[in-house]
Design an enzyme around this catalytic site. Structure first.
Site, short mmCIF file in Angstrom:
data_model
loop_
_atom_site.label_atom_id
_atom_site.label_comp_id
_atom_site.label_asym_id
_atom_site.label_seq_id
_atom_site.Cartn_x
_atom_site.Cartn_y
_atom_site.Cartn_z
N LYS A 27 0.84 -1.20 0.00
CA LYS A 27 0.00 0.00 0.00
C LYS A 27 0.87 1.25 0.00
O LYS A 27 1.59 1.51 0.96
CB LYS A 27 -0.90 0.03 1.24
CG LYS A 27 -1.98 1.10 1.11
CD LYS A 27 -2.67 1.41 2.42
CE LYS A 27 -2.05 2.59 3.14
NZ LYS A 27 -2.09 3.85 2.41
N GLU A 66 10.30 1.48 10.10
CA GLU A 66 11.26 2.56 9.86
C GLU A 66 10.51 3.86 10.06
O GLU A 66 9.60 4.18 9.28
CB GLU A 66 11.82 2.44 8.44
CG GLU A 66 12.73 1.23 8.32
CD GLU A 66 13.06 0.86 6.91
OE1 GLU A 66 13.81 -0.09 6.72
OE2 GLU A 66 12.57 1.52 5.98
N CYS A 105 13.24 11.67 5.83
CA CYS A 105 13.44 11.32 7.24
C CYS A 105 14.90 11.47 7.63
O CYS A 105 15.22 11.61 8.81
CB CYS A 105 12.97 9.89 7.49
SG CYS A 105 13.82 8.71 6.42
N GLU A 158 9.59 16.30 15.32
CA GLU A 158 9.84 16.22 13.87
C GLU A 158 8.90 17.18 13.14
O GLU A 158 7.68 17.08 13.27
CB GLU A 158 9.60 14.78 13.38
CG GLU A 158 9.98 14.60 11.92
CD GLU A 158 9.65 13.21 11.38
OE1 GLU A 158 8.57 12.69 11.70
OE2 GLU A 158 10.48 12.66 10.63
P1 NAD Z 1 2.26 8.05 7.96
O1 NAD Z 1 2.71 7.24 9.12
O2 NAD Z 1 1.14 8.98 8.14
O3 NAD Z 1 1.84 7.12 6.73
C1 NAD Z 1 2.73 6.14 6.19
C2 NAD Z 1 1.91 5.05 5.55
O4 NAD Z 1 1.19 4.37 6.57
C3 NAD Z 1 0.85 5.56 4.56
O5 NAD Z 1 0.73 4.63 3.50
C4 NAD Z 1 -0.41 5.57 5.40
O6 NAD Z 1 -1.59 5.45 4.65
C5 NAD Z 1 -0.20 4.34 6.27
N1 NAD Z 1 -0.93 4.33 7.53
C6 NAD Z 1 -1.33 5.39 8.26
N2 NAD Z 1 -1.99 4.96 9.37
C7 NAD Z 1 -1.97 3.61 9.33
C8 NAD Z 1 -2.47 2.59 10.19
N3 NAD Z 1 -3.11 2.89 11.31
N4 NAD Z 1 -2.27 1.30 9.85
C9 NAD Z 1 -1.61 0.98 8.71
N5 NAD Z 1 -1.12 1.90 7.86
C10 NAD Z 1 -1.29 3.20 8.16
O7 NAD Z 1 3.57 8.78 7.45
P2 NAD Z 1 3.68 9.83 6.26
O8 NAD Z 1 3.11 11.13 6.77
O9 NAD Z 1 3.17 9.22 5.03
O10 NAD Z 1 5.27 9.94 6.11
C11 NAD Z 1 6.05 10.80 6.86
C12 NAD Z 1 6.73 10.09 8.01
O11 NAD Z 1 7.47 8.99 7.51
C13 NAD Z 1 7.72 10.96 8.72
O12 NAD Z 1 7.58 10.78 10.11
C14 NAD Z 1 9.08 10.43 8.26
O13 NAD Z 1 10.14 10.65 9.14
C15 NAD Z 1 8.77 8.99 8.10
N6 NAD Z 1 9.72 8.35 7.18
C16 NAD Z 1 10.63 7.46 7.71
C17 NAD Z 1 11.57 6.85 6.88
C18 NAD Z 1 12.59 5.86 7.42
O14 NAD Z 1 13.19 5.12 6.63
N7 NAD Z 1 12.82 5.81 8.73
C19 NAD Z 1 11.57 7.14 5.51
C20 NAD Z 1 10.62 8.06 5.03
C21 NAD Z 1 9.69 8.64 5.87
#
Ligand code: NAD
Length: 475
Positions: free
Chosen positions: A174, A249, A283, A384
């Site tokens: 997804k 991650e 990130c 963040e």
């Molecule tokens: P998010 O957590 O809102 O969403 C990430 C994914 O998870 C999306 O596909 C979303 O639809 C899904 N999701 C949301 N709630 C969910 C749930 N309850 N159950 C299952 N799936 C769910 O994050 P975002 O806003 O899309 O991305 C930004 C964040 O990602 C930042 O905090 C950033 O630091 C982090 N990030 C981390 C890395 C890493 O490798 N550590 C890399 C890129 C981004």
């Protein structure tokens, strides 16, 4: 009638069962330009059934067979690089030049890397006695779930699905509901190369709905997730009681430690990149810049001057260095943090406002923003922001720099600038982060998931990269 993105289930591009859709906006223009399936548990059930059917044959195809499909996928993706870069730029607001040089090439590299790594995978044997040979057999687990975020859409989507597929698993993936387009286009390429039906299934929709249905489905044995820390905690709560394998991650609040003996010009140029690439929405971006006091004034002046040269503009223009942030809501969140920084006593040295570049008046842009004068433990320096906002702070000693660096609850990445090898050894061991880049940023070798990358300048002024296979434990 807007273009309707489709789910990819059992090798077919199909509408969500309930025929419900979400709006998909282009962040640079604010235009509603396509519709995303608002999938739910019944779509997940269908996808899991198809993946379970596909699994035995995909597993038994062997490494070479799976590798061949993946290499074909990488080849057609490379053929279509411009189409994918344009789609990624439109869907996410990032500069087209960045999508063309970083996002899509890395997606191709991800697929190729794991497609070939699997050909060379080996395991250990232990010859314990003449009568006994112990060996480790690595086997695919079955159907796995891969959930990825919006900031590096295809880059992170492929980073999750490629190792799972190469190892013989079938995948329910997804992408973020905010950036579904390139995952949809990838599904079209899977059809073109004849990837066996059900090996990869791509579902679109909301995290709290279809994402949770993926995490909760009993037929999905493992979850690989990249995204926000709060989401990771929700996923862990669902997955732990049923003992699913879990890879999370999550977020970061990464420090950049700059010592006065650094190679100044490289440090300055790289620190501008590590602060503002992808509008600061990586990130691994450094958002807390800590500078040795003797260098502080010079750095502040030069850094602000360089940041002011960055063009915020239409992502399609070659001169654009910062495009739009992902959504109106995220723009408000970033501006809210800039206001908070001022309430906390911070002084904005440059930036601080929303911008409306010509031709993108309805888009969501924020100026690259540099703030000074904040204590290390205020909210601006602890939480963040995930946007084009950095703080700069002076320090006097290594101990003080480490105290500030290690003060946050995150432990994702850090950057160190120094030419002193002894200091490098001390700080890389004491800093609490999973990745430490020394005198460089964002250099990756996919064989070391959490690499320590070092780059030193030699006396002959040749610089060379040295990647140590040392693994740091995150917080
Ligand atoms: P998010 O957590 O809102 O969403 C990430 C994914 O998870 C999306 O596909 C979303 O639809 C899904 N999701 C949301 N709630 C969910 C749930 N309850 N159950 C299952 N799936 C769910 O994050 P975002 O806003 O899309 O991305 C930004 C964040 O990602 C930042 O905090 C950033 O630091 C982090 N990030 C981390 C890395 C890493 O490798 N550590 C890399 C890129 C981004």
């Amino acid at each position: 009638m807007k273009f309707e993105i489709k789910n990819y289930i059992a090798g077919e591009l199909i509408a969500p069962i309930a025929s419900q859709y979400l709006d998909n906006f282009a962040p640079a223009t604010g235009e509603l330009y396509s519709l995303v399936p608002d999938s739910e548990a019944q779509d997940v059930a269908l996808a899991v059934e198809s993946a379970q059917r596909a699994f035995p044959a995909w597993r038994d195809l062997g490494a070479e067979g799976r590798s061949a499909y993946m290499l074909r996928l990488a080849d057609v993706l490379e053929r279509d690089i411009e189409k994918f870069a344009l789609a990624e730029s439109k869907d996410s607001g990032k500069p087209l030049s960045l999508a063309r040089t970083m996002d899509i090439p890395r997606a191709i590299q991800n697929i190729r890397f794991f497609a070939t790594a699997i050909l060379h995978a080996h395991t250990e044997t232990h010859d314990a006695s003449p009568a006994m040979l112990n060996y480790t057999l690595r086997q695919p687990i079955g159907v796995v779930g891969c959930i990825s975020p919006w900031n590096l859409p295809l880059y992170l989507f492929t980073w999750k699905i490629a190792p799972a597929l190469a190892s013989g698993n079938c995948v329910i993936a997804k992408p973020s509901e905010l950036t579904p387009m390139t995952a949809y286009l990838l599904a079209e390429l899977c059809q073109e190369i004849g990837l066996p039906a059900g090996v990869l299934n791509i579902l679109h929709g909301l995290g709290g709905k279809v994402g949770e249905a993926i995490v909760s489905h009993p037929g999905i044995k493992a979850i690989s997730f990249t995204g926000g820390t709060a989401t990771g905690s929700v996923i862990a709560r669902h997955a732990a009681p049923v003992f699913k394998k879990l890879s999370l991650e999550l977020g970061g609040k990464n420090p950049v430690l700059i010592f006065a003996d650094c190679e100044y010009d490289t440090m300055l140029a790289t620190t501008v990149r590590s602060s503002f690439t992808n509008q600061g929405q990586i990130c691994l971006c450094g958002s807390r810049i800590l500078v040795e006091r003797s260098l502080y004034e010079r750095f502040r002046q030069d850094f602000v001057q360089e940041v002011q040269k960055l063009t915020v503009g239409n992502p399609l223009h070659e001169s654009t260095r910062l495009g739009a942030v992902i959504s109106a809501g995220h723009q408000q969140k970033i501006l809210g943090y800039i206001a908070l920084a001022q309430e906390e006593g911070g002084k904005i040295l440059t930036g601080g406002k929303a911008v409306k570049p010509e031709g993108c008046e309805n888009g969501w842009f924020v100026e690259p923003t540099v703030i000074e004068g904040l204590p290390y433990d205020c909210r601006t320096n602890q939480e963040e922001i995930f946007g084009p906002v950095v703080t700069i702070q002076p320090f006097d000693t290594e101990e003080e720099a480490l105290k500030y660096a290690n003060s946050v609850r995150y432990g994702l990445a850090s950057v160190l600038w120094t030419q002193n090898l002894s200091r490098t050894q001390r700080i890389t061991q004491a800093i609490e982060s999973g990745i430490v880049w020394v005198n460089c940023w964002l250099m990756r070798d996919l064989r070391t998931p959490w690499p320590l990358a070092l780059r030193f300048k030699t006396s002959s002024k040749e610089s060379y990269p040295l990647i140590l296979s040392k693994t740091f434990c995150g917080k």
